[in-house]
Design a protein around this motif. Structure first.
Motif, PDB file in Angstrom:
ATOM      1  N   VAL A 214     -12.432   7.188   5.350  1.00 61.80           N
ATOM      2  CA  VAL A 214     -11.376   6.621   4.498  1.00 61.80           C
ATOM      3  C   VAL A 214     -10.023   6.709   5.199  1.00 61.80           C
ATOM      4  CG1 VAL A 214     -10.161   6.851   2.299  1.00 61.80           C
ATOM      5  CG2 VAL A 214     -12.640   7.153   2.392  1.00 61.80           C
ATOM      6  N   ALA A 215      -9.784   7.809   5.921  1.00 61.88           N
ATOM      7  CA  ALA A 215      -8.521   7.955   6.648  1.00 61.88           C
ATOM      8  C   ALA A 215      -8.368   6.873   7.710  1.00 61.88           C
ATOM      9  CB  ALA A 215      -8.441   9.341   7.280  1.00 61.88           C
ATOM     10  N   VAL A 216      -9.473   6.527   8.361  1.00 61.66           N
ATOM     11  CA  VAL A 216      -9.427   5.477   9.389  1.00 61.66           C
ATOM     12  C   VAL A 216      -9.211   4.114   8.744  1.00 61.66           C
ATOM     13  CG1 VAL A 216     -10.770   4.262  11.139  1.00 61.66           C
ATOM     14  CG2 VAL A 216     -10.826   6.762  11.036  1.00 61.66           C
ATOM     15  N   LEU A 217      -9.997   3.810   7.698  1.00 61.04           N
ATOM     16  CA  LEU A 217      -9.907   2.497   7.057  1.00 61.04           C
ATOM     17  C   LEU A 217      -8.558   2.266   6.381  1.00 61.04           C
ATOM     18  CD1 LEU A 217     -13.489   2.251   5.491  1.00 61.04           C
ATOM     19  CD2 LEU A 217     -12.653   1.179   7.592  1.00 61.04           C
ATOM     20  N   SER A 218      -7.963   3.333   5.865  1.00 62.15           N
ATOM     21  CA  SER A 218      -6.674   3.191   5.181  1.00 62.15           C
ATOM     22  C   SER A 218      -5.495   3.166   6.148  1.00 62.15           C
ATOM     23  CB  SER A 218      -6.486   4.347   4.191  1.00 62.15           C
ATOM     24  OG  SER A 218      -6.355   5.584   4.884  1.00 62.15           O
ATOM     25  N   GLY A 219      -5.748   3.470   7.416  1.00 61.81           N
ATOM     26  CA  GLY A 219      -4.670   3.490   8.398  1.00 61.81           C
ATOM     27  C   GLY A 219      -3.941   4.815   8.484  1.00 61.81           C
ATOM     28  N   GLU A 220      -4.379   5.826   7.690  1.00 60.52           N
ATOM     29  CA  GLU A 220      -3.681   7.112   7.722  1.00 60.52           C
ATOM     30  C   GLU A 220      -3.816   7.791   9.080  1.00 60.52           C
ATOM     31  OE1 GLU A 220      -3.658  10.165   4.322  1.00 60.52           O
ATOM     32  OE2 GLU A 220      -4.723  11.237   5.912  1.00 60.52           O
ATOM     33  N   LEU A 221      -4.983   7.686   9.704  1.00 61.93           N
ATOM     34  CA  LEU A 221      -5.181   8.305  11.016  1.00 61.93           C
ATOM     35  C   LEU A 221      -4.224   7.728  12.044  1.00 61.93           C
ATOM     36  CD1 LEU A 221      -6.764  10.274  12.762  1.00 61.93           C
ATOM     37  CD2 LEU A 221      -8.435   8.459  13.189  1.00 61.93           C
ATOM     38  N   GLY A 222      -3.989   6.429  11.964  1.00 59.83           N
ATOM     39  CA  GLY A 222      -3.089   5.789  12.913  1.00 59.83           C
ATOM     40  C   GLY A 222      -1.647   6.226  12.744  1.00 59.83           C
ATOM     41  N   ARG A 223      -1.308   6.741  11.557  1.00 58.48           N
ATOM     42  CA  ARG A 223       0.065   7.180  11.309  1.00 58.48           C
ATOM     43  C   ARG A 223       0.308   8.626  11.719  1.00 58.48           C
ATOM     44  NH1 ARG A 223      -1.076   4.186   6.566  1.00 58.48           N
ATOM     45  NH2 ARG A 223      -1.392   6.078   5.335  1.00 58.48           N
TER      46      ARG A 223
END
Length: 326
Positions: A214-223
């Motif tokens: 979910v962190a990857v799909l939501s873009g949180e990891l990229g932030r």
């Protein structure tokens, strides 16, 4: 699938004269009472510069690796892989307890104080009681009074004007506590690996992977910007990893296998005392008069429920309570 064995709770252990079992139970309860009370503060500090889902996924995945390595050192490697039914059990409970319950707590704590979050989570035993009623159990009248009191306390906390709280953050934590209660309830009914440490590790692994996805799909990891994470947040994250995850979660899972769920859930009204005290001392948090009154309602209601609802002792060979209708 319903488990076919049920380990005796504290009443059985005491009645059988097993002082060692009683001492282990008391120690386990004391640990989750105190250590988990401090994790609300740890969450709040870690979230100062770490994203909630990345923080949660990282600590549970690392803890899973640690527990699997420890299990590998003491038993046959072939037994580290659960069977089909057991894997289904750890997958469901891991996604509920970690993938949803722990993650929603972290997300909500971005917006509310650690003491307030702990008061909301104190409703866990009330969620558990609702699940038990749904499975066909009939509680005493005083238990229903306790439930109504807890609901009234939450209503004062969430609905009444002038509370000065972040409603969305508080509701997120409340939803997470409800899902956590469902996962705890199912953990006593679904098939689990015979070795508790193996079962815990797989719950953490599956739940951590779900959060990471979910962190990857939501873009949180990229932030995530590792260079911008403070040393204070890293220390808090390390504390959560060791105390809240490897030690605390392991003890909680052991208690779920060895004690009635209603007794295990009593941690929810001890943790707020620790959390509120630490929040005031370390982060200078303060509860408003209305929030304190609502907290008294919730904690008193949970205490009443636990005092009145004493699950009957079960023999080691007797089945667990019936699963809820699907």
């Amino acid at each position: 699938m319903v488990r076919t064995e049920y380990l005796p709770g504290p009443a059985t252990a005491v009645g059988g004269g097993r002082d060692g079992g009683r001492a282990a139970l008391v120690t386990g309860l004391a640990l989750i009472y105190t250590l988990w009370g401090s994790t609300y503060l740890g969450n709040r500090v870690a979230l100062e510069s770490l994203p909630p889902m990345v923080m949660t996924a990282g600590r549970f995945l690392l803890a899973a690796v640690v527990l699997l390595l420890l299990s590998r050192l003491r038993r046959n490697p072939a037994r580290l892989v659960p069977g089909r039914a057991e894997f289904a059990g750890v997958a469901v409970t891991g996604i509920l307890l970690i993938g949803a319950g722990s993650t929603l707590l972290a997300v909500g704590q971005q917006y509310i104080d650690s003491g307030l979050a702990s008061l909301v989570v104190a409703a866990v035993p009330l969620w558990v009681l609702g699940l038990r009623i749904g499975s066909g159990e009939r509680p005493a009248a005083l238990v229903l009074v306790g439930v109504l009191g807890g609901v009234a306390g939450l209503a004062v906390l969430l609905v009444a004007p002038g509370t000065g709280i972040h409603l969305a953050g508080t509701l997120t934590v409340l939803l997470g506590s409800g899902i956590w209660a469902v996962g705890s309830w199912l953990s006593q009914r679904l098939a689990q690996p015979a070795d508790p440490m193996v079962g815990i590790a797989w719950q953490m692994l599956v739940g951590g992977l779900a959060v990471a996805l979910v962190a990857v799909l939501s873009g949180e990891l990229g932030r995530l910007r590792p260079a911008e994470v403070t040393g204070r947040s890293w220390l808090a994250w390390g504390y959560l990893l060791v105390v809240g995850t490897v030690v605390g979660y392991s003890v909680y899972a052991w208690l779920l296998r060895n004690a009635p769920l209603q007794l295990v859930a009593t941690y929810a009204y001890v943790n707020p005392v620790v959390a509120v005290g630490l929040g005031m001392m370390v982060l200078d948090e303060r509860l408003t008069g209305r929030q304190a009154l609502a907290g008294v309602f919730v904690l008193a209601s949970v205490a009443l429920v636990v005092a009145v609802e004493r699950p009957r002792p079960r023999s080691p060979s007797s089945p667990p309570p019936p699963a809820a209708p699907t």
